[in-house]
Design a protein around this motif. Structure first.
Motif, short mmCIF file in Angstrom:
data_model
loop_
_atom_site.label_atom_id
_atom_site.label_comp_id
_atom_site.label_asym_id
_atom_site.label_seq_id
_atom_site.Cartn_x
_atom_site.Cartn_y
_atom_site.Cartn_z
N UNK A 53 0.83 -1.21 0.00
CA UNK A 53 0.00 0.00 0.00
C UNK A 53 0.86 1.26 0.00
N UNK A 54 1.97 1.23 0.73
CA UNK A 54 2.85 2.39 0.76
C UNK A 54 3.54 2.58 -0.59
N UNK A 55 3.91 1.49 -1.23
CA UNK A 55 4.52 1.60 -2.55
C UNK A 55 3.55 2.22 -3.54
N UNK A 56 2.26 1.85 -3.40
CA UNK A 56 1.24 2.42 -4.30
C UNK A 56 0.97 3.89 -3.98
N UNK A 58 3.22 6.14 -2.80
CA UNK A 58 4.39 7.02 -2.97
C UNK A 58 4.21 8.13 -4.00
N UNK A 59 3.68 7.85 -5.18
CA UNK A 59 3.57 8.94 -6.18
C UNK A 59 2.62 10.06 -5.77
N UNK A 60 1.79 9.82 -4.76
CA UNK A 60 0.77 10.79 -4.40
C UNK A 60 1.06 11.50 -3.07
N UNK A 61 2.21 11.20 -2.47
CA UNK A 61 2.54 11.82 -1.19
C UNK A 61 2.85 13.31 -1.37
N UNK A 62 2.47 14.16 -0.39
CA UNK A 62 2.77 15.59 -0.45
C UNK A 62 4.28 15.82 -0.44
N UNK A 63 4.69 16.97 -0.90
CA UNK A 63 6.12 17.29 -0.96
C UNK A 63 6.72 17.48 0.42
N UNK A 64 5.93 18.05 1.34
CA UNK A 64 6.41 18.26 2.70
C UNK A 64 6.63 16.92 3.40
N UNK A 65 7.82 16.72 3.97
CA UNK A 65 8.12 15.46 4.65
C UNK A 65 7.24 15.26 5.88
N UNK A 66 6.99 16.35 6.60
CA UNK A 66 6.16 16.24 7.81
C UNK A 66 4.73 15.85 7.45
N UNK A 67 4.18 16.52 6.46
CA UNK A 67 2.81 16.20 6.03
C UNK A 67 2.74 14.79 5.45
N UNK A 68 3.77 14.42 4.69
CA UNK A 68 3.81 13.08 4.09
C UNK A 68 3.86 12.00 5.17
N UNK A 69 4.63 12.26 6.22
CA UNK A 69 4.74 11.31 7.33
C UNK A 69 3.39 11.15 8.03
N UNK A 70 2.75 12.27 8.36
CA UNK A 70 1.47 12.22 9.05
C UNK A 70 0.42 11.53 8.19
N UNK A 71 0.41 11.86 6.91
CA UNK A 71 -0.56 11.26 6.01
C UNK A 71 -0.33 9.75 5.87
N UNK A 72 0.94 9.34 5.81
CA UNK A 72 1.27 7.92 5.67
C UNK A 72 0.80 7.13 6.89
N UNK A 73 1.04 7.69 8.07
CA UNK A 73 0.63 7.01 9.31
C UNK A 73 -0.89 6.90 9.37
N UNK A 126 4.46 2.18 9.09
CA UNK A 126 5.42 3.10 8.46
C UNK A 126 6.86 2.69 8.79
N UNK A 127 7.11 2.30 10.04
CA UNK A 127 8.45 1.86 10.44
C UNK A 127 8.86 0.62 9.65
N UNK A 128 7.91 -0.31 9.47
CA UNK A 128 8.20 -1.52 8.69
C UNK A 128 8.59 -1.16 7.26
N UNK A 129 7.78 -0.31 6.64
CA UNK A 129 8.06 0.05 5.24
C UNK A 129 9.36 0.86 5.11
N UNK A 130 9.57 1.79 6.03
CA UNK A 130 10.69 2.72 5.91
C UNK A 130 12.02 2.12 6.35
N UNK A 131 12.01 1.31 7.41
CA UNK A 131 13.28 0.90 8.00
C UNK A 131 13.52 -0.61 8.01
N UNK A 132 12.49 -1.42 7.92
CA UNK A 132 12.65 -2.86 8.06
C UNK A 132 12.56 -3.59 6.73
N UNK A 133 11.71 -3.13 5.84
CA UNK A 133 11.49 -3.84 4.60
C UNK A 133 12.75 -3.91 3.73
#
Length: 253
Positions: A53-56, A58-73, A126-133
């Motif tokens: 789901x996170x891979x799908x 990715x193309x639609x995440x906001x440019x802001x890292x903070x907003x992208x993080x909150x939205x992903x969670x 998010x931790x799984x996708x970002x740091x473990x996968x």
């Protein structure tokens, strides 16, 4: 990305996490899972789904890292909640039992999902996708393809056999529960004192059922079901509470 590889890895990691957490709480070893093998399929499905789901997304995440993080969670927490709610509903419908219940938690929905666990799954996903996968995929790439494929065939074969026998046990347990409930209903109809008297004398009630209906043999053959109650001591049911109380006491003797 090989989904079969990820499923095995996360089902195993989930077993380690769940078993360690529950064993620590109960201060004794608890093999936390339906299967006898060290895998919990719902973790495998859930974590693998979150990665996909996170891979799908990715193309639609906001440019802001903070907003992208909150939205992903938020996104992953919502997806995990749908999975958890659906799994809880199907398991209760099929097996007449609720294996987790969030009714006492704030902001819960029918006791199947709650805000706190959903946030946890969102952050965890998010931790799984970002740091473990990434490290998991790198580890798989280090293994000889022939050896890896042989390993996967063996593990999936073991899981399928394990799942088959576990499902048979759960279906048998379901039949015991339903039969006991039918006997309980008949017994209630024959007494004037009502359900309160039966609940207070549940031991005597079970002795009568076992003596007159032959349920004792069924329970003796079904002592293997006790592992489900040991592994999930909080398992409950809203429709058959007395049956679960009596059955748990008998099987755990």
């Amino acid at each position: 990305m090989n989904i079969l590889e990820l499923f095995i890895a996360y089902a195993f990691i989930g077993w380690i996490w769940e078993t360690s957490y529950v064993s620590f709480k109960q201060k004794k070893y608890v093999n936390r899972g339906f299967l006898r093998a060290p895998f919990i399929p719902i973790y495998g499905f859930g974590a693998t789904a979150m990665v996909l789901l996170m891979e799908a997304l990715l193309p639609y995440l906001p440019a802001s890292k903070t907003v992208a993080l909150a939205f992903s969670i938020f996104y992953l927490g919502l997806c995990a909640s749908f999975l958890e709610y659906g799994t809880s509903f199907l398991m209760e419908w099929a097996l007449k039992a609720r294996w987790w219940d969030y009714s006492k938690r704030k902001f819960n929905l029918h006791g199947r999902v709650a805000l706190g666990p959903s946030i946890f799954w969102g952050i965890g996903g998010y931790v799984i996708w970002r740091y473990i996968n990434g490290p998991i995929q790198s580890f798989y790439q280090m293994i000889n393809p022939i050896l890896l494929n042989t390993f996967l065939v063996m593990v999936y074969g073991m899981i399928l056999v394990d799942a088959y026998f576990t499902l048979r046990e759960l279906i048998s347990l379901r039949s015991v529960v339903l039969r006991m409930q039918a006997l309980l209903d008949d017994f209630v109809d024959q007494v004037d004192e009502g359900l309160d008297m039966i609940e207070e004398n549940i031991g005597d009630f079970m002795e009568q059922i076992e003596a007159h209906v032959g349920l004792r043999k069924m329970l003796e053959r079904g002592r293997k079901y006790a592992r489900f109650y040991r592994n999930y001591p909080d398992v409950t049911t809203r429709k058959l509470p007395l049956v679960f109380k009596a059955l748990r006491e008998r099987l755990n003797r």
